[in-house]
Design an enzyme around this catalytic site. Structure first.
Site, PDB file in Angstrom:
ATOM      1  CB  SER A   1      -0.958  -0.054   1.194  1.00 53.01           C
ATOM      2  OG  SER A   1      -1.969   0.906   1.100  1.00 53.01           O
TER       3      SER A   1
ATOM      4  CG  HIS B   1      -5.677  -2.224   0.202  1.00 56.96           C
ATOM      5  ND1 HIS B   1      -5.259  -1.831  -1.055  1.00 56.96           N
ATOM      6  CD2 HIS B   1      -4.945  -1.480   1.093  1.00 56.96           C
ATOM      7  CE1 HIS B   1      -4.322  -0.900  -0.940  1.00 56.96           C
ATOM      8  NE2 HIS B   1      -4.110  -0.675   0.345  1.00 56.96           N
TER       9      HIS B   1
ATOM     10  CG  ASP C   1      -7.515  -2.961  -3.328  1.00 52.83           C
ATOM     11  OD1 ASP C   1      -8.192  -2.385  -2.454  1.00 52.83           O
ATOM     12  OD2 ASP C   1      -6.275  -2.983  -3.320  1.00 52.83           O
TER      13      ASP C   1
END
Length: 271
Positions: A102, A252, A224
């Site tokens: 991320s 995610h 996602d």
């Protein structure tokens, strides 16, 4: 590395753990917002036989030294990139495989731009250079959405965590995964979490991608809500020579929900 950032300082500040093959190529794992290195526990061991695995916590999170958290330093992703470079220098790492989830993917991008000679590969798991839609760019959220999300976090962090963990995890049939993510969020100091959230969701690193020269693998989940497919495709298009792998995983956090898919994709890329 700053003069004060000795090995002992870096180890304590970021709760650094080194395991695996001492003679292996270094592989540094960086966790995402509100979490800790424990998020990699299902993936990192798969590389321990061949790689020198380096795990750490972002300053202010996990088992890091909270007293080292400087709101001025960590008011942008640059401060976190500095920490990565401190770790690389303190442990004398070369040809690093950086695995970032991320927002940590962009930290790795920034670190590689400052010291490209230290990095051999970037593995970007569910990355996003910007979460807010902007013209033709589809980041997944409108500005009002992010403002509301941040206001909710400011007002009631624990309530925000309980609400957002299932959304981020994206696997409603496996509530234990959302529970774990929520527990990670709840263990983070709310003051740190609030600032880190603003830095994460308001950053714009799109212009940095074109300057990346380190070989890169982009791992994108098929479904996602935080970093949709359009974002993974954008990152792939902007980093010249990068490889995009679409994982059938949903959510995610594929390194928790589908670790075997993540392991296989990384192994095949590095092979």
């Amino acid at each position: 590395m700053t003069p004060a950032a000795t090995l002992a300082t870096v180890e304590r500040r970021n709760n650094v753990r080194v395991l695996g093959n001492p003679a292996g190529r270094p592989m540094v794992f960086a966790h995402g917002f509100g979490c800790s290195q424990e998020m990699w526990r299902l993936v990192a061991p798969a590389f321990a036989a061949d790689y020198r695995v380096v795990l750490y916590d972002h300053t202010g999170e996990g088992g890091s030294d909270l007293s080292e958290y400087d709101p001025a330093k960590y008011d942008s992703l640059d401060g976190y990139a500095d920490d990565i470079l401190d770790i690389v220098a303190a442990y004398e790492l070369e040809d690093v495989v950086f695995v970032g989830h991320s927002v940590s993917g962009m930290m790795g991008v920034l670190a590689s731009l400052r010291a490209p000679e230290s990095f051999g590969a970037l593995i970007l798991v569910s990355p996003s250079p910007r979460y807010i839609n902007d013209g033709d760019y589809i980041g997944g959220f409108e500005k009002a959405d992010i403002d509301g999300l941040l206001d909710s976090l400011d007002a009631n962090y624990l309530g925000w965590s309980a609400t957002m963990a299932p959304v981020i995890m994206g696997n409603p049939e496996r509530p234990e995964l959302s529970d774990e993510l929520n527990a990670q969020f709840c263990a983070t100091d709310p003051v740190v979490a609030r600032q880190f959230a603003r830095v994460t969701f308001l950053s714009d690193n799109r212009d940095d991608l074109a300057d990346v020269t380190t070989p890169a693998l982009v791992l994108q989940c098929a479904d996602d809500l935080i970093a949709p497919v359009t974002v993974g495709q954008y990152v792939h298009a902007e980093i010249a020579g990068s490889t995009l792998v679409m994982l059938p995983a949903t959510g995610h956090v594929p390194h928790l929900s589908a670790p075997d898919q993540v392991i296989t994709a990384i192994q095949e890329y590095l092979a």
